[in-house]
Write a protein that holds these residues in place. Structure first.
Motif, PDB file in Angstrom:
ATOM      1  N   ARG A   1      13.500  78.666  29.165  1.00 48.12           N
ATOM      2  CA  ARG A   1      12.716  79.536  28.286  1.00 48.12           C
ATOM      3  C   ARG A   1      12.945  79.160  26.822  1.00 48.12           C
ATOM      4  O   ARG A   1      12.007  79.135  26.020  1.00 48.12           O
ATOM      5  CB  ARG A   1      13.093  81.002  28.514  1.00 48.12           C
ATOM      6  CG  ARG A   1      12.430  81.619  29.713  1.00 48.12           C
ATOM      7  CD  ARG A   1      12.574  83.131  29.714  1.00 48.12           C
ATOM      8  NE  ARG A   1      13.940  83.576  29.725  1.00 48.12           N
ATOM      9  CZ  ARG A   1      14.665  83.781  30.824  1.00 48.12           C
ATOM     10  NH1 ARG A   1      14.135  83.582  32.006  1.00 48.12           N
ATOM     11  NH2 ARG A   1      15.908  84.199  30.746  1.00 48.12           N
ATOM     12  N   ASP A   2      14.200  78.880  26.471  1.00 44.85           N
ATOM     13  CA  ASP A   2      14.508  78.484  25.095  1.00 44.85           C
ATOM     14  C   ASP A   2      13.805  77.177  24.738  1.00 44.85           C
ATOM     15  O   ASP A   2      13.316  77.015  23.622  1.00 44.85           O
ATOM     16  CB  ASP A   2      16.014  78.329  24.899  1.00 44.85           C
ATOM     17  CG  ASP A   2      16.761  79.654  24.962  1.00 44.85           C
ATOM     18  OD1 ASP A   2      16.102  80.713  24.873  1.00 44.85           O
ATOM     19  OD2 ASP A   2      17.997  79.633  25.118  1.00 44.85           O
ATOM     20  N   ARG A   3      13.757  76.249  25.687  1.00 40.85           N
ATOM     21  CA  ARG A   3      13.099  74.963  25.442  1.00 40.85           C
ATOM     22  C   ARG A   3      11.605  75.170  25.205  1.00 40.85           C
ATOM     23  O   ARG A   3      11.020  74.578  24.288  1.00 40.85           O
ATOM     24  CB  ARG A   3      13.325  74.018  26.621  1.00 40.85           C
ATOM     25  CG  ARG A   3      12.908  72.594  26.361  1.00 40.85           C
ATOM     26  CD  ARG A   3      13.229  71.643  27.508  1.00 40.85           C
ATOM     27  NE  ARG A   3      14.517  71.875  28.126  1.00 40.85           N
ATOM     28  CZ  ARG A   3      14.694  72.287  29.381  1.00 40.85           C
ATOM     29  NH1 ARG A   3      13.660  72.498  30.162  1.00 40.85           N
ATOM     30  NH2 ARG A   3      15.898  72.479  29.871  1.00 40.85           N
ATOM     31  N   VAL A   4      10.972  76.007  26.012  1.00 40.60           N
ATOM     32  CA  VAL A   4       9.541  76.286  25.839  1.00 40.60           C
ATOM     33  C   VAL A   4       9.302  76.946  24.484  1.00 40.60           C
ATOM     34  O   VAL A   4       8.368  76.587  23.754  1.00 40.60           O
ATOM     35  CB  VAL A   4       9.014  77.177  26.991  1.00 40.60           C
ATOM     36  CG1 VAL A   4       7.639  77.726  26.687  1.00 40.60           C
ATOM     37  CG2 VAL A   4       9.013  76.397  28.297  1.00 40.60           C
ATOM     38  N   SER A   5      10.166  77.886  24.143  1.00 41.30           N
ATOM     39  CA  SER A   5      10.039  78.567  22.852  1.00 41.30           C
ATOM     40  C   SER A   5      10.237  77.589  21.696  1.00 41.30           C
ATOM     41  O   SER A   5       9.509  77.633  20.697  1.00 41.30           O
ATOM     42  CB  SER A   5      11.065  79.699  22.768  1.00 41.30           C
ATOM     43  OG  SER A   5      11.012  80.319  21.518  1.00 41.30           O
TER      44      SER A   5
ATOM     45  N   GLN B   1      21.560  80.728  33.559  1.00 34.66           N
ATOM     46  CA  GLN B   1      21.664  79.962  32.314  1.00 34.66           C
ATOM     47  C   GLN B   1      20.583  78.880  32.253  1.00 34.66           C
ATOM     48  O   GLN B   1      20.001  78.639  31.190  1.00 34.66           O
ATOM     49  CB  GLN B   1      23.043  79.328  32.183  1.00 34.66           C
ATOM     50  CG  GLN B   1      24.138  80.318  31.860  1.00 34.66           C
ATOM     51  CD  GLN B   1      25.512  79.672  31.844  1.00 34.66           C
ATOM     52  OE1 GLN B   1      25.717  78.597  32.388  1.00 34.66           O
ATOM     53  NE2 GLN B   1      26.455  80.346  31.222  1.00 34.66           N
ATOM     54  N   ASN B   2      20.322  78.226  33.373  1.00 33.20           N
ATOM     55  CA  ASN B   2      19.283  77.195  33.395  1.00 33.20           C
ATOM     56  C   ASN B   2      17.909  77.786  33.110  1.00 33.20           C
ATOM     57  O   ASN B   2      17.096  77.187  32.408  1.00 33.20           O
ATOM     58  CB  ASN B   2      19.272  76.470  34.738  1.00 33.20           C
ATOM     59  CG  ASN B   2      20.466  75.570  34.917  1.00 33.20           C
ATOM     60  OD1 ASN B   2      21.130  75.205  33.952  1.00 33.20           O
ATOM     61  ND2 ASN B   2      20.762  75.222  36.157  1.00 33.20           N
ATOM     62  N   ARG B   3      17.635  78.961  33.679  1.00 38.69           N
ATOM     63  CA  ARG B   3      16.352  79.618  33.409  1.00 38.69           C
ATOM     64  C   ARG B   3      16.240  79.995  31.932  1.00 38.69           C
ATOM     65  O   ARG B   3      15.195  79.825  31.317  1.00 38.69           O
ATOM     66  CB  ARG B   3      16.188  80.853  34.285  1.00 38.69           C
ATOM     67  CG  ARG B   3      15.851  80.522  35.723  1.00 38.69           C
ATOM     68  CD  ARG B   3      15.839  81.771  36.598  1.00 38.69           C
ATOM     69  NE  ARG B   3      14.997  82.834  36.092  1.00 38.69           N
ATOM     70  CZ  ARG B   3      13.713  83.000  36.418  1.00 38.69           C
ATOM     71  NH1 ARG B   3      13.128  82.153  37.238  1.00 38.69           N
ATOM     72  NH2 ARG B   3      13.019  84.004  35.930  1.00 38.69           N
ATOM     73  N   GLN B   4      17.343  80.493  31.355  1.00 41.54           N
ATOM     74  CA  GLN B   4      17.323  80.851  29.936  1.00 41.54           C
ATOM     75  C   GLN B   4      17.134  79.601  29.075  1.00 41.54           C
ATOM     76  O   GLN B   4      16.388  79.611  28.100  1.00 41.54           O
ATOM     77  CB  GLN B   4      18.629  81.560  29.539  1.00 41.54           C
ATOM     78  CG  GLN B   4      18.642  82.029  28.096  1.00 41.54           C
ATOM     79  CD  GLN B   4      17.549  83.023  27.796  1.00 41.54           C
ATOM     80  OE1 GLN B   4      17.303  83.941  28.562  1.00 41.54           O
ATOM     81  NE2 GLN B   4      16.861  82.831  26.681  1.00 41.54           N
TER      82      GLN B   4
END
Length: 156
Positions: A85-89, A79-82
């Motif tokens: 990724r969501d934050r970068v996006s 979940q942290n990795r996702q």
């Protein structure tokens, strides 16, 4: 103790994501259900006369606790990795939106400038009407014998 062990964070993260993804499937639930049914059946009926985990199924409970103690951190890691990724996006989307807004503001200023410039230009109809008026004035001067010609030259 484990200071010499190097773990590739990305590889471990991918493993955690795969594990979390697998645990959220119907296949995992079917496998777990089949495993529990076989476990309970073997321990109630006895396989080859062995009943390694009698009725309260303490060993089975210990397996579930161990699985949960490993599954929870792996799911959180995934979940942290996702989330990262969501934050970068999201940051990329915000930057794109800001650039689009700047582009739209620039284009709006350019359009406003063009409209103001076009407002100062003489249109074809305006030039024609002015030429007609001048032609009428010249024809009127010619018909009157040129009496007003001196006045017109002075006005110019």
């Amino acid at each position: 103790m484990f200071s010499g062990v190097k773990v590739d964070r990305d590889a471990f993260g991918k493993f955690a994501e795969g594990f979390a993804r697998f645990m959220g499937t119907a296949r995992f639930l079917a496998y777990m259900t089949a495993f529990v049914i076989v476990w309970i059946t073997c321990n109630v009926v006895g396989v080859f006369g062995l009943k390694w985990d009698p009725y309260p199924f303490i060993l089975l409970n210990l397996f579930f606790s161990t699985q949960a103690s490993y599954a929870a951190p792996l799911i959180l890691l995934a979940q942290n990795r996702q989330e990262a990724r969501d934050r970068v996006s999201l940051d990329a989307d915000r930057a794109q939106a800001a650039q689009s807004r700047a582009d739209m503001d620039f284009l709006a200023r350019e359009i406003a400038s063009l409209r103001m410039s076009v407002g100062d230009l003489a249109t074809r109809d305006y030039i024609r009407s002015e030429l007609r008026q001048e032609l009428r004035a010249i024809l009127a001067d010619l018909e009157s014998g040129g009496e007003h010609e001196d006045e017109r030259v002075e006005a110019i």
